[in-house]
Design an enzyme around this catalytic site. Structure first.
Site, PDB file in Angstrom:
ATOM      1  N   ASP A   1      13.054   7.249 -31.363  1.00  0.00           N
ATOM      2  CA  ASP A   1      12.273   7.741 -32.496  1.00  0.00           C
ATOM      3  C   ASP A   1      12.220   9.264 -32.496  1.00  0.00           C
ATOM      4  O   ASP A   1      12.421   9.917 -33.523  1.00  0.00           O
ATOM      5  CB  ASP A   1      10.843   7.204 -32.422  1.00  0.00           C
ATOM      6  N   PHE A   2      11.911   9.829 -31.344  1.00  0.00           N
ATOM      7  CA  PHE A   2      11.700  11.273 -31.246  1.00  0.00           C
ATOM      8  C   PHE A   2      12.978  12.042 -31.581  1.00  0.00           C
ATOM      9  O   PHE A   2      12.961  13.002 -32.364  1.00  0.00           O
ATOM     10  CB  PHE A   2      11.221  11.620 -29.837  1.00  0.00           C
TER      11      PHE A   2
END
Length: 413
Positions: free
Chosen positions: A183-184
């Site tokens: 996600d990051f």
């Protein structure tokens, strides 16, 4: 203190995304100075407001609905609430699009097209618009319609295959990384693609559509280990805490803590053997090549080094490594991170005023882009309350106070 100009001053971003990956991308643009307007569901807001295990405590009993998930990915944004399934809500978004440079969304493939909020429709309103869709699997292909979250892609993209203890060790097997890394990094890829599109528009005057997928990011993140496989056709083993380059590289036990060592070159290893008063290890046939030190002889070599290091305190051990130029670092628990002198020097804890927090401020993690010399990333706004800036933004679009009140009564906003 004078405030330096921001790289994205004058850029407006409509953030229709939720949870984590895409909001991180929008936040990066906000850190760089863009005016980010976050659109949330009335009464509910971003799903990420309910994720995590800690929430910002509000003053006077106010429920901030700012979870750790939301707080870490939504600073430098203004929040409005809007029901985009209603024609009046769609009209507001289209008015925003007239003024915007970028729109970010992470709805299911084709979902916004049902409401006339797809790229082709909005492009007709603003041909310079950069429209970025962030989904699990991308806009096309057999899996495009499927939902997806970080852990799925750590498994599917190969990251878990190279993370965890080696086979034959207790607890061996694939392991998910603690943070939501896919996600990051997808958020960073989102911001990077948008910045590239802004540069392209600067030259051509044209906007464009961007298709970002967590799957694509997850495969790319395996990086040099995946490249090893593509070159050799052989899957490298999981190495636990071992380094992915040379060796020895692993956690070492000191007498009062833990240190991570990377002595990955022949010269680093030679210096280590001298430091240990065991120079014969440099020519020991078990460890006389980088491959042996990092693979076949890794466990035995780390055992030998631990027998030496475990008698020495952390501070003294790090000083010994530093004296001969061998890279090493103290292992930190989360609380220790913020006591680290270099972390403090870099200002990585960014205490930010927060008008609605009980403490009057909130501790945020500083942007890694804050050290740009001319246009550094900066935190100008704490994460917003749900709909905090609704009246302000609608007034900017020309809505009267009376019309805003009517829209609220009709539950459009």
């Amino acid at each position: 203190m004078s405030i330096k100009p921001s790289a994205l001053d004058g850029i407006r971003v409509i953030d229709m995304s939720r949870v984590f990956a895409a909001p991180v991308g929008a936040q990066i643009l906000g850190d760089l100075g863009a005016d980010v307007i976050k659109i949330e569901r009335p009464g509910v807001g971003d799903d990420g407001r309910g994720y995590g295990t800690a929430w910002v405590e509000g003053k006077d009993g106010l429920e901030t609905r700012q979870s750790s998930f939301f707080t870490v990915s939504n600073r430098n944004k203004r929040s409005i609430t809007l029901n985009h399934s209603k024609p009046e809500g769609q009209e507001i978004i289209k008015k925003l699009v007239e003024t915007a440079d970028v729109l970010i969304e992470n709805y299911k493939v084709g979902d916004l097209k049902r409401f006339g909020l797809d790229y082709e429709t909005l492009k007709a309103i603003n041909p310079r618009l950069i429209y970025c869709s962030v989904t699990g699997f991308g806009q096309t292909g057999p899996s495009a319609a499927l939902p997806g979250y970080d852990g799925l892609f750590q498994a599917q993209g190969g990251m878990m295959a190279v993370t965890g203890l080696p086979d034959g060790h207790p607890g061996a097997g694939p392991l998910k990384a603690g943070p939501s890394l896919v996600d990051f990094i997808t958020g960073h890829n989102t911001a990077l693609a948008i910045l590239g599109a802004l540069m392209y528009r600067e030259r051509t005057g044209e906007g464009q559509y961007i298709d970002i997928a967590l799957l694509d990011t997850s495969v790319a993140m395996v990086s040099h280990i995946m490249q090893d496989y593509l070159i050799s056709g052989v899957a490298p083993p999981r190495l636990g805490n071992g380094g992915n380059g040379g060796g020895p590289a692993d956690l070492l036990h000191a007498s009062d803590g833990i240190v991570y060592l990377t002595a990955g070159t022949d010269e680093h290893y030679r210096r280590l053997t001298v430091l240990m008063d065991q120079p014969e290890l440099f020519t020991d046939e078990r460890f006389d090549s980088n491959f042996k030190r990092a693979r076949s002889g890794q466990a035995e070599l780390i055992r030998i080094i631990n027998a030496w290091s475990s008698k020495i305190p952390v501070t003294e051990l790090l000083a010994k490594f530093d004296s001969v130029g061998i890279p090493a670092a103290k292992y930190n628990e989360l609380d220790d991170v913020w006591q680290d002198p270099q972390v403090q020097h870099r200002g990585l804890k960014a205490t930010t005023p927060h008008a609605h927090a009980k403490a009057g401020s909130v501790d945020l993690i500083a942007s890694p882009l804050a050290q740009m010399s001319a246009s550094p990333a900066a935190i100008r706004r704490a994460p917003p309350l749900l709909g905090e800036h609704l009246d302000e933004v609608l007034a900017e679009l020309g809505y009267s106070a009376e019309r805003i009140a009517e829209l609220k009564d009709a539950k459009i906003v």
